[in-house]
Design a protein around this motif. Structure first.
Motif, mmCIF file in Angstrom:
data_model
loop_
_atom_site.group_PDB
_atom_site.id
_atom_site.type_symbol
_atom_site.label_atom_id
_atom_site.label_comp_id
_atom_site.label_asym_id
_atom_site.label_seq_id
_atom_site.Cartn_x
_atom_site.Cartn_y
_atom_site.Cartn_z
ATOM 1 N N PHE A 4 54.994 37.342 37.853
ATOM 2 C CA PHE A 4 54.347 38.494 37.225
ATOM 3 C C PHE A 4 52.851 38.241 37.038
ATOM 4 C CE2 PHE A 4 52.585 40.429 33.393
ATOM 5 C CZ PHE A 4 52.734 41.763 33.719
ATOM 6 N N ILE A 5 52.044 39.155 37.563
ATOM 7 C CA ILE A 5 50.592 39.121 37.368
ATOM 8 C C ILE A 5 50.205 40.495 36.811
ATOM 9 C CG2 ILE A 5 48.351 38.978 38.559
ATOM 10 C CD1 ILE A 5 49.854 36.314 38.425
ATOM 11 N N PRO A 6 49.394 40.545 35.745
ATOM 12 C CA PRO A 6 49.053 41.846 35.156
ATOM 13 C C PRO A 6 48.409 42.792 36.175
ATOM 14 C CG PRO A 6 48.054 40.034 33.909
ATOM 15 C CD PRO A 6 48.774 39.420 35.042
ATOM 16 N N ALA A 7 48.795 44.059 36.107
ATOM 17 C CA ALA A 7 48.206 45.068 36.988
ATOM 18 C C ALA A 7 46.774 45.345 36.548
ATOM 19 C CB ALA A 7 49.032 46.346 36.929
ATOM 20 N N THR A 8 46.010 45.967 37.450
ATOM 21 C CA THR A 8 44.627 46.318 37.119
ATOM 22 C C THR A 8 44.552 47.759 36.620
ATOM 23 O OG1 THR A 8 43.627 44.740 38.650
ATOM 24 C CG2 THR A 8 42.341 46.710 38.125
ATOM 25 N N TYR A 9 43.874 47.951 35.496
ATOM 26 C CA TYR A 9 43.522 49.285 34.985
ATOM 27 C C TYR A 9 42.013 49.242 34.781
ATOM 28 C CZ TYR A 9 48.492 49.849 33.736
ATOM 29 O OH TYR A 9 49.851 49.932 33.749
ATOM 30 N N PHE B 43 46.319 44.325 41.965
ATOM 31 C CA PHE B 43 45.152 44.533 42.822
ATOM 32 C C PHE B 43 44.425 43.208 43.071
ATOM 33 C CE2 PHE B 43 40.846 46.417 43.617
ATOM 34 C CZ PHE B 43 41.210 47.083 44.783
ATOM 35 N N THR B 44 44.736 42.576 44.188
ATOM 36 C CA THR B 44 44.152 41.260 44.494
ATOM 37 C C THR B 44 42.915 41.406 45.382
ATOM 38 O OG1 THR B 44 45.572 41.079 46.420
ATOM 39 C CG2 THR B 44 46.401 40.128 44.365
ATOM 40 N N SER C 128 58.159 32.350 35.777
ATOM 41 C CA SER C 128 57.804 33.468 36.657
ATOM 42 C C SER C 128 56.769 34.375 36.031
ATOM 43 C CB SER C 128 59.038 34.277 37.060
ATOM 44 O OG SER C 128 60.124 33.422 37.314
ATOM 45 N N GLU C 129 56.103 33.889 35.003
ATOM 46 C CA GLU C 129 54.960 34.571 34.415
ATOM 47 C C GLU C 129 54.035 33.502 33.848
ATOM 48 O OE1 GLU C 129 55.590 36.541 30.493
ATOM 49 O OE2 GLU C 129 57.680 35.961 30.725
ATOM 50 N N GLN D 174 45.630 37.644 30.381
ATOM 51 C CA GLN D 174 44.917 38.456 31.367
ATOM 52 C C GLN D 174 43.990 37.582 32.210
ATOM 53 O OE1 GLN D 174 44.035 40.779 33.842
ATOM 54 N NE2 GLN D 174 44.931 42.072 32.263
ATOM 55 N N ASP E 36 45.877 33.985 33.689
ATOM 56 C CA ASP E 36 46.991 34.355 34.573
ATOM 57 C C ASP E 36 46.508 35.261 35.695
ATOM 58 O OD1 ASP E 36 48.236 33.118 32.507
ATOM 59 O OD2 ASP E 36 49.523 34.791 31.945
ATOM 60 N N GLY F 184 46.198 34.591 39.621
ATOM 61 C CA GLY F 184 47.017 35.424 40.499
ATOM 62 C C GLY F 184 46.160 36.275 41.418
ATOM 63 N N PHE F 185 44.887 35.929 41.536
ATOM 64 C CA PHE F 185 43.924 36.556 42.452
ATOM 65 C C PHE F 185 43.639 38.014 42.116
ATOM 66 C CE2 PHE F 185 46.544 33.431 44.839
ATOM 67 C CZ PHE F 185 45.585 32.438 44.977
ATOM 68 N N SER F 186 43.840 38.405 40.848
ATOM 69 C CA SER F 186 43.650 39.791 40.460
ATOM 70 C C SER F 186 42.172 40.130 40.257
ATOM 71 C CB SER F 186 44.418 40.049 39.148
ATOM 72 O OG SER F 186 43.987 41.254 38.560
ATOM 73 N N VAL F 187 41.741 41.239 40.843
ATOM 74 C CA VAL F 187 40.365 41.701 40.664
ATOM 75 C C VAL F 187 40.169 42.188 39.226
ATOM 76 C CG1 VAL F 187 38.601 43.324 41.490
ATOM 77 C CG2 VAL F 187 40.267 42.372 43.101
ATOM 78 N N GLY F 188 41.198 42.830 38.680
ATOM 79 C CA GLY F 188 41.116 43.363 37.324
ATOM 80 C C GLY F 188 40.825 42.284 36.287
#
Lengths: 199, 172
Positions: free
Chosen positions: A82-87, A156-157, B29-30, B135, B138, B142-146
């Motif tokens: 689980f990776i947080p979604a982007t908002y 969103f990676t 898994s988180e 946020q 993690d 996890g390569f998140s742009v956000g």
């Protein structure tokens, strides 16, 4: 294939039990690194200390390196983690509010827990303030619900934004951004300390 | 501020932290997180006083799906963070009651800002779906742009507001 819990390889009870020890390790390392006190956190906003950046960036570079190695070897299915979604909009506004609260209070949530555990009264008061802030959010949630869910972009990676995959674009950009920030913060800290101002 | 033992090199600390984070990814898994636990603790506290509030509030209602808002990995893990922080400080002889602030700065003002800062940070984490752990650490791992949007905004907000809190951290 791991991740273990998401793929049903361990029970919920065992996952919770291990979670306690993951938390202990997390808290232990935060305190060891000096992040259990506002004295090492608040000065980051005045370019006087950069321990926060040094710890966080080496942590994410380490974690992403493990992710890449284990994924290449087929030892983890990272899409199941689980990776947080982007908002976009709530993250911009919420991030600014978070930063204001951080320089005001001297902590972030995790470091306030460690500070409370080590006798820092300001850390404990910060943690109590967090309960009040959560309650305030529940009170106004109906009014701000549509804003809170605006700019949704899913998981969103970097590779989704720019092409490529986790092993190329995503990993390289994460490492380059991290090193650039460390270099910038180190440069700013050296100027600040040399001039002896920003007090 | 005399401390018995010096702190760890921040890069070694970061390497260990990143490894702990990956272990969380691998097993739970988180990633690690703290603010989610506080959100649940608050929801549970409100539930004890007024169960109807928690059940009818559009935000807190989903915390009750497991019957108890505290029956959650993040809550257990956050309790561990408290224990781990205590353990590390105790072993290094760093447990001491104190208020962190610049010398001569009034304790009452410091504690008021600690409370308000905590409240503002907590409120913000509901908009940002997590804090500097859940946020930033993690998400970035996890390569998140956000997560980067969040982190850049945190530093922008902190630096813009820093001028108002200078006295609090004058000699820190």
């Amino acid at each position: 294939m791991p991740p273990l819990f998401a793929n049903g390889l361990i029970s919920n009870g065992l996952n919770l039990f291990i979670g306690l020890f993951i938390g202990i390790a997390f808290g232990f390392v935060l305190e060891r690194s000096g992040l259990g006190t506002a004295r090492n956190i608040a000065p980051t906003f005045y370019f006087r200390k950069i321990i926060v950046e040094q710890v966080m960036i080496s942590a994410v570079v380490t974690a992403t390196t493990w992710v890449v190695i284990f994924s290449l070897l087929g030892w983890i299915d990272f899409s199941k983690v689980f990776i947080p979604a982007t908002y976009v909009w709530p993250y911009l506004v919420g991030g600014v509010l978070f930063g204001i609260g951080m320089v005001m209070g001297g902590y972030c949530p995790g470091t306030s827990v460690v500070a409370s555990a080590t006798g820092r009264i300001d850390g404990a008061v910060f943690a109590v303030g967090m309960v009040a802030g959560m309650w305030a959010y529940y009170e106004v949630y109906n009014a701000i619900q549509s804003f809170a869910n605006s700019g949704y972009a899913g998981r969103f990676t970097w590779s989704k934004l720019l092409g490529g995959d986790m092993f190329s674009t995503s990993y390289i950009i994460t490492v380059i951004l991290g090193i650039s920030i460390l270099a910038f913060m180190g440069y700013m800290r050296n100027i600040t300390l040399k001039k002896g101002d920003n007090r | 501020m005399e401390e018995k033992e010096k702190y760890l090199n921040p890069y070694i600390g970061g390497f260990l932290l990143g490894t702990v984070l990956f272990v969380a990814f691998f097993i739970a898994s988180e990633g690690v997180g703290i603010s989610g636990a506080f959100a649940r603790i608050t929801a549970q506290l409100i539930y004890l006083v007024d169960p109807f509030y928690t059940k009818n509030n559009a935000y807190t209602v989903h915390y009750l799906y497991t019957g108890n808002a505290l029956a959650n990995w993040l809550v257990v893990e956050t309790f561990g963070v408290f224990l781990g922080g205590y353990l590390s400080a105790a072993l290094a002889g760093r447990i001491k009651q104190r208020v962190e602030k610049a010398e001569g700065y009034p304790v009452a003002s410091r504690l008021l800002f600690a409370f308000l800062g905590g409240a503002l940070v907590a409120f913000a984490t509901r908009l940002t779906r997590g804090c500097t752990s859940g946020q930033a650490l993690d998400g970035i791992s996890g390569f998140s742009v956000g997560a980067w949007i969040f982190m850049f905004s945190v530093f922008a907000g902190g630096m813009l507001a820093s001028v108002f809190f200078r006295k609090q951290w004058k000699d820190v």
